[in-house]
Design an enzyme around this catalytic site. Structure first.
Site, PDB file in Angstrom:
ATOM      1  N   GLU A 109      -4.494 -35.328   9.416  1.00 29.02           N
ATOM      2  CA  GLU A 109      -5.754 -34.761   9.745  1.00 29.02           C
ATOM      3  C   GLU A 109      -6.696 -35.135   8.719  1.00 29.02           C
ATOM      4  O   GLU A 109      -6.708 -34.504   7.568  1.00 29.02           O
ATOM      5  CB  GLU A 109      -5.531 -33.410  10.301  1.00 29.02           C
TER       6      GLU A 109
ATOM      7  N   ARG B 162     -15.115 -32.604   5.588  1.00 28.28           N
ATOM      8  CA  ARG B 162     -15.570 -31.661   4.460  1.00 28.28           C
ATOM      9  C   ARG B 162     -16.616 -32.264   3.447  1.00 28.28           C
ATOM     10  O   ARG B 162     -16.935 -31.556   2.457  1.00 28.28           O
ATOM     11  CB  ARG B 162     -14.596 -30.572   3.915  1.00 28.28           C
TER      12      ARG B 162
ATOM     13  N   THR C  51     -11.911 -29.600  10.639  1.00 30.54           N
ATOM     14  CA  THR C  51     -12.980 -28.989  10.430  1.00 30.54           C
ATOM     15  C   THR C  51     -14.113 -29.396  11.023  1.00 30.54           C
ATOM     16  O   THR C  51     -15.377 -29.626  10.663  1.00 30.54           O
ATOM     17  CB  THR C  51     -13.171 -28.826   8.828  1.00 30.54           C
TER      18      THR C  51
ATOM     19  N   LYS D  78      -4.605 -23.931  17.213  1.00 36.22           N
ATOM     20  CA  LYS D  78      -4.283 -23.778  15.777  1.00 36.22           C
ATOM     21  C   LYS D  78      -4.397 -22.177  15.654  1.00 36.22           C
ATOM     22  O   LYS D  78      -4.977 -21.656  16.314  1.00 36.22           O
ATOM     23  CB  LYS D  78      -5.173 -24.433  15.114  1.00 36.22           C
TER      24      LYS D  78
HETATM   25  C1  3PG Z   1      -7.505 -26.019   5.586  1.00 27.44           C
HETATM   26  O1  3PG Z   1      -8.386 -25.561   6.239  1.00 27.44           O
HETATM   27  O2  3PG Z   1      -7.664 -26.354   4.535  1.00 27.44           O
HETATM   28  C2  3PG Z   1      -6.150 -25.993   6.064  1.00 27.44           C
HETATM   29  O3  3PG Z   1      -5.830 -24.582   6.729  1.00 27.44           O
HETATM   30  C3  3PG Z   1      -5.162 -26.059   5.206  1.00 27.44           C
HETATM   31  O4  3PG Z   1      -4.765 -25.122   4.341  1.00 27.44           O
HETATM   32  P1  3PG Z   1      -3.813 -24.817   3.169  1.00 27.44           P
HETATM   33  O5  3PG Z   1      -4.703 -25.725   2.158  1.00 27.44           O
HETATM   34  O6  3PG Z   1      -3.779 -23.431   2.686  1.00 27.44           O
HETATM   35  O7  3PG Z   1      -2.548 -25.515   3.476  1.00 27.44           O
END
Ligand code: 3PG
Length: 211
Positions: free
Chosen positions: A45, A49, A72, A132
């Protein structure tokens, strides 16, 4: 459930863990994806961002062994951009009416984020049965998923947010968990240092977390 959405369940069933990737430099996309694949993780994934995200996604799609999604994704415009870059699935931290409509007209499935019983109900009403749980640890993690299992028997989750190599097995032991997501396999310092061996090892450990 649409064909696209049932395809998502099949994608998630192929892996215990989805690495959540944040990349500032698209030139690192290929060696990073190779390291994750060598460790045995195929479902990746790439989060939208950073300005480099779409280029990174497009690059990773060159790898026949990888199944690459966009994370995201907050609105239909980003959904379209992700699909245009070759995303095979789309992940959102929550769900809006606009995103549900974008998913309904797309051949690319959406993994919508939920955090409460009401959000699960709304996502279910919109036709989603794989979701999710986000941010998993902050909204009760394993205890919340156990409570959801008894009331939402037909919903499966990919909990993400705050999960580690140490806590992932507790999630994977739950019958309503399809797989988990997390960034612990791609620590920023390892990516910056181009320490692909370390990332491969972290991926291999994650891959060994079988259900
Ligand atoms: C995120 O949105 O960055 C994911 O949920 C991953 O989260 P994490 O960095 O806590 O594993």
């Amino acid at each position: 459930m649409s064909d696209a959405q049932s395809g998502l369940g099949q994608i998630l069933a192929t892996t215990p863990v989805i690495p959540v990737i944040v990349l500032d430099d698209a030139d690192l996309a290929l060696p990073l994806a190779h390291a994750l694949l060598r460790g045995g993780l195929r479902v990746l994934e790439v989060t939208l961002r950073t300005p480099a995200a779409l280029a990174a996604l497009r690059t990773m799609r060159q790898l026949a062994d990888a199944i690459v999604g966009a994370g995201t994704v907050l609105n239909p415009e980003q959904y379209d951009e992700a699909v245009g870059a070759g995303a095979q699935f789309v992940v959102a931290p929550g769900l809006t009416g606009a995103l549900a409509a974008a998913a309904a007209r797309s051949r690319v499935p959406l993994l919508p984020g939920t955090a409460t019983a009401s959000e699960v109900m709304r996502a279910r009403d919109a036709g989603f049965h794989v979701m999710k749980l986000f941010p998993a640890e902050a909204v009760g993690g394993v205890a919340t998923l156990k409570a959801f299992a008894s009331v939402f028997a037909d919903v499966r989750f990919c909990p993400t947010g705050g999960i580690t190599a140490e806590t992932a097995p507790d999630y994977l032991a739950l019958r309503n968990v399809a797989c988990v997501g997390g960034s612990w396999m791609t620590p920023a310092d390892a990516v910056t240092a181009r320490d692909w061996n370390r990332i491969e090892q972290l991926a291999a450990r994650a891959c060994a977390l079988r259900r």
